[in-house]
Design a protein around this motif. Sequence first.
Motif, PDB file in Angstrom:
ATOM      1  N   ALA A 102       0.946  -0.999  -0.124  1.00  0.00           N
ATOM      2  CA  ALA A 102      -0.024  -0.051   0.215  1.00  0.00           C
ATOM      3  C   ALA A 102       0.859   1.279   0.034  1.00  0.00           C
ATOM      4  CB  ALA A 102      -0.935  -0.110   1.113  1.00  0.00           C
ATOM      5  N   LEU A 103       0.112   2.523  -0.336  1.00  0.00           N
ATOM      6  CA  LEU A 103       0.848   3.585  -0.239  1.00  0.00           C
ATOM      7  C   LEU A 103      -0.126   4.830   0.661  1.00  0.00           C
ATOM      8  CD1 LEU A 103       1.856   4.460  -3.852  1.00  0.00           C
ATOM      9  CD2 LEU A 103       3.465   3.745  -2.000  1.00  0.00           C
ATOM     10  N   LEU A 104       0.617   5.513   1.146  1.00  0.00           N
ATOM     11  CA  LEU A 104      -0.166   6.533   1.832  1.00  0.00           C
ATOM     12  C   LEU A 104       0.165   8.103   0.924  1.00  0.00           C
ATOM     13  CD1 LEU A 104       0.197   6.107   5.698  1.00  0.00           C
ATOM     14  CD2 LEU A 104      -1.815   6.172   4.690  1.00  0.00           C
ATOM     15  N   ASN A 105      -0.625   8.772   0.733  1.00  0.00           N
ATOM     16  CA  ASN A 105      -0.261   9.867   0.273  1.00  0.00           C
ATOM     17  C   ASN A 105      -1.002  11.152   0.443  1.00  0.00           C
ATOM     18  OD1 ASN A 105      -1.556  11.600  -2.208  1.00  0.00           O
ATOM     19  ND2 ASN A 105      -2.475   9.460  -2.337  1.00  0.00           N
ATOM     20  N   ALA A 106      -0.094  12.528   0.562  1.00  0.00           N
ATOM     21  CA  ALA A 106      -0.936  13.605   0.802  1.00  0.00           C
ATOM     22  C   ALA A 106      -0.401  14.616   0.117  1.00  0.00           C
ATOM     23  CB  ALA A 106      -0.530  14.154   2.431  1.00  0.00           C
ATOM     24  N   MET A 107      -0.270  14.273  -1.361  1.00  0.00           N
ATOM     25  CA  MET A 107       0.151  15.076  -2.275  1.00  0.00           C
ATOM     26  C   MET A 107      -0.330  16.420  -2.552  1.00  0.00           C
ATOM     27  SD  MET A 107       2.698  12.933  -3.315  1.00  0.00           S
ATOM     28  CE  MET A 107       3.412  13.745  -4.765  1.00  0.00           C
ATOM     29  N   GLY A 108      -1.677  16.398  -2.513  1.00  0.00           N
ATOM     30  CA  GLY A 108      -2.347  17.670  -2.611  1.00  0.00           C
ATOM     31  C   GLY A 108      -2.338  18.327  -3.874  1.00  0.00           C
ATOM     32  N   PHE A 109      -2.309  17.672  -5.011  1.00  0.00           N
ATOM     33  CA  PHE A 109      -2.313  17.894  -6.413  1.00  0.00           C
ATOM     34  C   PHE A 109      -1.325  18.737  -7.117  1.00  0.00           C
ATOM     35  CE2 PHE A 109      -7.673  18.141  -6.300  1.00  0.00           C
ATOM     36  CZ  PHE A 109      -7.516  16.674  -6.979  1.00  0.00           C
ATOM     37  N   PRO A 110       0.097  18.491  -6.687  1.00  0.00           N
ATOM     38  CA  PRO A 110       0.990  19.243  -7.480  1.00  0.00           C
ATOM     39  C   PRO A 110       0.981  19.061  -8.829  1.00  0.00           C
ATOM     40  CG  PRO A 110       1.731  16.999  -6.468  1.00  0.00           C
ATOM     41  CD  PRO A 110       0.555  17.224  -6.069  1.00  0.00           C
ATOM     42  N   LEU A 229      -8.492   6.048   0.195  1.00  0.00           N
ATOM     43  CA  LEU A 229      -9.371   5.964   1.406  1.00  0.00           C
ATOM     44  C   LEU A 229      -8.794   6.886   2.230  1.00  0.00           C
ATOM     45  CD1 LEU A 229     -11.856   4.933   2.988  1.00  0.00           C
ATOM     46  CD2 LEU A 229      -9.992   3.166   4.000  1.00  0.00           C
ATOM     47  N   MET A 230      -9.414   8.011   3.041  1.00  0.00           N
ATOM     48  CA  MET A 230      -8.860   8.867   3.794  1.00  0.00           C
ATOM     49  C   MET A 230      -8.544   8.520   5.328  1.00  0.00           C
ATOM     50  SD  MET A 230      -9.800  12.234   5.777  1.00  0.00           S
ATOM     51  CE  MET A 230     -10.704  13.519   4.337  1.00  0.00           C
ATOM     52  N   VAL A 231      -7.155   8.362   5.578  1.00  0.00           N
ATOM     53  CA  VAL A 231      -6.805   7.892   6.867  1.00  0.00           C
ATOM     54  C   VAL A 231      -5.967   9.023   7.639  1.00  0.00           C
ATOM     55  CG1 VAL A 231      -6.925   5.371   6.184  1.00  0.00           C
ATOM     56  CG2 VAL A 231      -4.740   6.862   5.630  1.00  0.00           C
ATOM     57  N   ARG A 232      -5.809   8.837   9.028  1.00  0.00           N
ATOM     58  CA  ARG A 232      -5.161   9.687   9.736  1.00  0.00           C
ATOM     59  C   ARG A 232      -3.665   9.000   9.775  1.00  0.00           C
ATOM     60  NH1 ARG A 232      -7.194  13.800  10.749  1.00  0.00           N
ATOM     61  NH2 ARG A 232      -9.567  14.064  10.611  1.00  0.00           N
ATOM     62  N   GLY A 234       0.531  10.065  11.263  1.00  0.00           N
ATOM     63  CA  GLY A 234       1.460  11.103  11.392  1.00  0.00           C
ATOM     64  C   GLY A 234       2.750  11.174  10.722  1.00  0.00           C
ATOM     65  N   ARG A 235       2.934  10.257  10.024  1.00  0.00           N
ATOM     66  CA  ARG A 235       4.088  10.390   8.997  1.00  0.00           C
ATOM     67  C   ARG A 235       4.053  11.237   8.069  1.00  0.00           C
ATOM     68  NH1 ARG A 235       4.499   3.873   8.393  1.00  0.00           N
ATOM     69  NH2 ARG A 235       2.004   4.333   8.942  1.00  0.00           N
ATOM     70  N   LEU A 236       2.723  11.683   7.666  1.00  0.00           N
ATOM     71  CA  LEU A 236       2.530  12.591   6.527  1.00  0.00           C
ATOM     72  C   LEU A 236       2.362  14.083   7.073  1.00  0.00           C
ATOM     73  CD1 LEU A 236      -0.457  11.034   4.848  1.00  0.00           C
ATOM     74  CD2 LEU A 236       1.649  11.131   3.822  1.00  0.00           C
ATOM     75  N   SER A 237       2.987  14.971   6.429  1.00  0.00           N
ATOM     76  CA  SER A 237       3.150  16.388   6.877  1.00  0.00           C
ATOM     77  C   SER A 237       1.636  17.096   7.575  1.00  0.00           C
ATOM     78  CB  SER A 237       3.876  17.220   5.866  1.00  0.00           C
ATOM     79  OG  SER A 237       2.922  17.405   4.702  1.00  0.00           O
ATOM     80  N   THR A 238       0.623  16.551   6.597  1.00  0.00           N
ATOM     81  CA  THR A 238      -0.662  17.103   6.895  1.00  0.00           C
ATOM     82  C   THR A 238      -1.239  16.417   7.940  1.00  0.00           C
ATOM     83  OG1 THR A 238      -1.244  15.440   5.034  1.00  0.00           O
ATOM     84  CG2 THR A 238      -1.334  17.854   4.579  1.00  0.00           C
ATOM     85  N   GLY A 239      -0.786  15.190   8.443  1.00  0.00           N
ATOM     86  CA  GLY A 239      -1.240  14.248   9.473  1.00  0.00           C
ATOM     87  C   GLY A 239      -2.537  13.604   8.988  1.00  0.00           C
ATOM     88  N   GLY A 242      -4.242   9.922   1.758  1.00  0.00           N
ATOM     89  CA  GLY A 242      -5.087   8.745   1.069  1.00  0.00           C
ATOM     90  C   GLY A 242      -4.357   7.397   0.944  1.00  0.00           C
ATOM     91  N   LEU A 243      -5.043   6.364   1.402  1.00  0.00           N
ATOM     92  CA  LEU A 243      -4.553   5.132   1.370  1.00  0.00           C
ATOM     93  C   LEU A 243      -4.925   4.308   0.089  1.00  0.00           C
ATOM     94  CD1 LEU A 243      -3.387   2.563   3.042  1.00  0.00           C
ATOM     95  CD2 LEU A 243      -5.486   1.946   3.772  1.00  0.00           C
TER      96      LEU A 243
END
Length: 337
Positions: A102-110, A229-232, A234-239, A242-243
């Motif tokens: 899996a991956l977790l991302n909080a890219m935010g549309f760059p 899927l939205m998940v919380r 702490g490893r992402l800068s935003t907290g 998406g999984l």
Amino acid sequence: MLARAIHAALSLMPPEFSHQLGLKLLRAARPVRVADGRLRVRTRFGELSNPIGLAAGFDKTGAHLTGLAKMGFGYLVAGTFTREPREGNRKPRLVRLRDERALLNAMGFPNPGIEVGLRNLRKSGRSLPPVVVSVSGLKLEDIVYCYSRSQELASAIEVNVSSPNTPALREYLKGSAFKDLCHAVASVKKRPTYLKVPPPTQEVWDTVLSALKVWVDAGFEGVTAINTLMVRDGRLSTGFGGLSGRPLLELSMRAVSSVHGEFGDHLEVNAVGGVMTGRDVLELMLRGARTVQVYTALVYRGPYAVQELTRELVDEMNRAGYRNLEELPSFRAFGHT
Ligand SMILES: Cc1cc2nc3c(=O)[nH]c(=O)nc-3n(C[C@H](O)[C@H](O)[C@H](O)COP(=O)(O)O)c2cc1C
């Protein structure tokens, strides 16, 4: 051998760095052959050599499509593009969860903005499979602008109002906001159009199904299910973020069954979420998906992922007694045109 060694080395590097380097290296790669008449599928945006599509977000610039096409995809989704360029969120914004595939991302549309994205697409030349352009924006007029501009080059458009990293976006799925979106997009529409929807969690799925009813009534062709899927975390800068990957498969299966059960042939379904094997592809197609997109599988399976997925798909079809994809009962039951 060399490509596999490079993939193994890339997987040890920081995820965003290895993604960018991998995209550059694809330019020099030799094309993989995925030619098998049994895998041809007809869609509302054209006939595809196979049903595997590149999911949105992998090439956020549209500059790497020629390299990505060499992996053997039946079609490619470019973007998501917004009207203006965006830097995205602060790093760290991409984390590998290797054990879970899996991956977790909080890219935010760059992304470089729609105009540069389309310029990159124009430069890609003619050797590409069909290209779908993914568009989004926080203002309705910006979404419509990107949509409208993309139609000149795209075989189809994917409207993304489901990214978990821009929570305000999902407001567009609700009630009158969604009707306004449909109305505005329908008034300029020239290409088959797909709505990218979030996973079928209890909080949102009724809203999604109501939105899809409005979507069908407004004359749109399809849906791409599902986004991350939205998940919380702490490893992402935003907290939060998406999984994607394996843990999503159960949700994408459920979403495809639900949409196909509810709307049948009125909506063409592109499945996406957690697909890692040819067996997953066949299962989603039996549930009613017409095409199947992948993102995270490419990270874990490497440059031959599409070739391997299509080979596994043919093996699964042989085992189940289907000579080609058009024979699948889910295709025939609705007399797809
Ligand atoms: C790093 C990353 C960036 C993504 N960016 C986008 C995006 O810009 N637009 C979009 O619609 N989906 C985006 N997605 C979601 C994928 O298109 C896909 O819906 C999701 O990852 C589930 O598929 P998978 O399990 O095969 O990865 C992104 C996913 C990842 C992992």
